[in-house]
Design a protein around this motif. Structure first.
Motif, short mmCIF file in Angstrom:
data_model
loop_
_atom_site.label_atom_id
_atom_site.label_comp_id
_atom_site.label_asym_id
_atom_site.label_seq_id
_atom_site.Cartn_x
_atom_site.Cartn_y
_atom_site.Cartn_z
N ASP A 16 -11.75 -0.27 -2.69
CA ASP A 16 -10.40 -1.02 -2.96
C ASP A 16 -9.44 0.33 -2.56
O ASP A 16 -8.29 0.10 -1.93
N THR A 23 -7.60 0.87 0.67
CA THR A 23 -6.47 0.40 1.36
C THR A 23 -5.36 1.32 1.05
O THR A 23 -4.15 0.85 1.49
N TYR A 51 -2.75 -4.68 -1.04
CA TYR A 51 -2.81 -6.00 -0.52
C TYR A 51 -2.20 -6.04 0.73
O TYR A 51 -2.73 -7.03 1.65
N VAL A 71 -8.56 -0.22 7.59
CA VAL A 71 -9.33 0.21 6.40
C VAL A 71 -10.94 0.09 6.71
O VAL A 71 -11.59 0.79 6.16
N ALA A 120 0.60 -1.20 0.06
CA ALA A 120 0.17 -0.12 -0.05
C ALA A 120 0.85 1.12 0.12
O ALA A 120 0.30 2.28 -0.91
N LYS A 137 0.77 -3.99 3.73
CA LYS A 137 1.24 -2.87 4.10
C LYS A 137 2.76 -3.11 5.20
O LYS A 137 2.77 -4.01 5.65
#
Length: 300
Positions: A286, A289, A252, A266, A226, A254
């Motif tokens: 999405d 994120t 997807y 999130v 991210a 971090k």
């Protein structure tokens, strides 16, 4: 206005799935096949799924049958005395409805519960899965695409490549820290994808900038870590002028952050946006994120 509990309730159905086989597809990558999934609902491109795994830190829970939640008025629901499983989000790599099975690719990290689970799992183990939902079909005018991602995005990138029609062109830029992070690519990626050694943000943005200049794609899809994607989004949306209509960005994972903390963060931002009267599209969900206040959706 739809609240977050209603969104979860209408989005998910849960299933009991059984591990049938697993195999290594790279030094740090394992493909697990789950079976006994009759009438499994898997739709869209790069479909995402939540998987419920036993908590190996809780010995009492590990010794009991895995508790798979139901979906009720307040989202995922468990019996009062039921141990809660570990919940993670992955991409369905393949769905074979005629065999009632799906494949999921795991990046193996020994310091995480999902990595430990996939290392130790054997056929017959039980997990929970939700139905899987992905991106809508690519826009009709998307005849040329650039796809960008790290190893965590490879299953999604492969499903996108496999979905392309004969008149669509694509190039995929895959970033890897080391040679061990480079997975042998499958046939749909032949001549379309290449690995880039070094996944720091500056080098990734420069590679993307060159690809955009050379190919001038109609559509750009980017996923992965991210933090690195903040710069990618800045390049696409501010410097070049791509909009959410012709680009898709999703974080997807971090770096240096626990997956549960990232998911909670999130969800909190999603809840705050909905409570503030914002109607969130799948694209906007999405992009939550990639935590950047400048790009939060505005009220209708």
């Amino acid at each position: 206005m739809q609240d977050t509990a209603t969104a979860i309730r209408t989005r998910f159905t849960t299933y009991r799935a059984v591990v049938t086989r697993k195999r290594e597809i790279g030094p740090h990558f394992v493909r697990v096949t789950f079976g006994e999934l009759g009438d499994y609902d898997c739709q869209g491109i790069a479909p995402k799924v939540k998987i419920f795994l036993p908590d190996d830190a809780d010995e009492a829970a590990a010794a009991r049958e895995l508790t798979i939640p139901t979906v009720g008025a307040r989202g995922f629901e468990y019996a009062d005395d039921a141990p809660k499983p570990i919940v993670r989000t992955y991409t369905i790599r393949a769905h074979r409805p005629e065999l009632c099975e799906v494949d999921i690719d795991f990046v193996v990290h020994s310091d995480g519960p999902a990595g430990r689970w996939v290392t130790n799992t054997v056929p017959g183990d039980v997990v929970g899965l939700t139905n899987a939902g992905g991106n809508q079909p690519l826009p009709e005018l998307a005849h040329s695409l650039v796809l960008l991602g790290d190893a965590s995005a490879l299953p999604a990138i492969m499903t996108i490549l496999e979905s392309l029609t004969a008149d669509q062109e694509a190039i995929a830029l895959l970033t890897a820290d080391t040679a061990d992070d480079e997975i042998p690519l499958e046939s749909a990626a032949d001549g379309r994808a290449r690995w880039i050694r070094g996944s720091d943000e500056d080098s990734m943005i420069e590679e993307l900038r060159q690809a955009l200049s050379a190919h001038q794609p109609d559509y750009v899809w980017a996923a992965g870590e991210a933090g690195a994607l903040r710069g990618v989004r800045h390049l696409l949306r501010r410097d070049i002028g791509y909009s959410p209509m012709n680009s898709h960005i999703v974080g997807y994972w971090k770096r240096k952050a626990d997956a549960d903390e990232v998911a909670d963060d999130v969800f909190a931002r999603m809840h705050a946006a909905v409570a503030d009267g914002r109607n969130l599209t799948p694209q906007e969900l999405d992009e939550l994120t990639v935590d950047d206040v400048e790009y939060l959706p505005t009220k209708p």
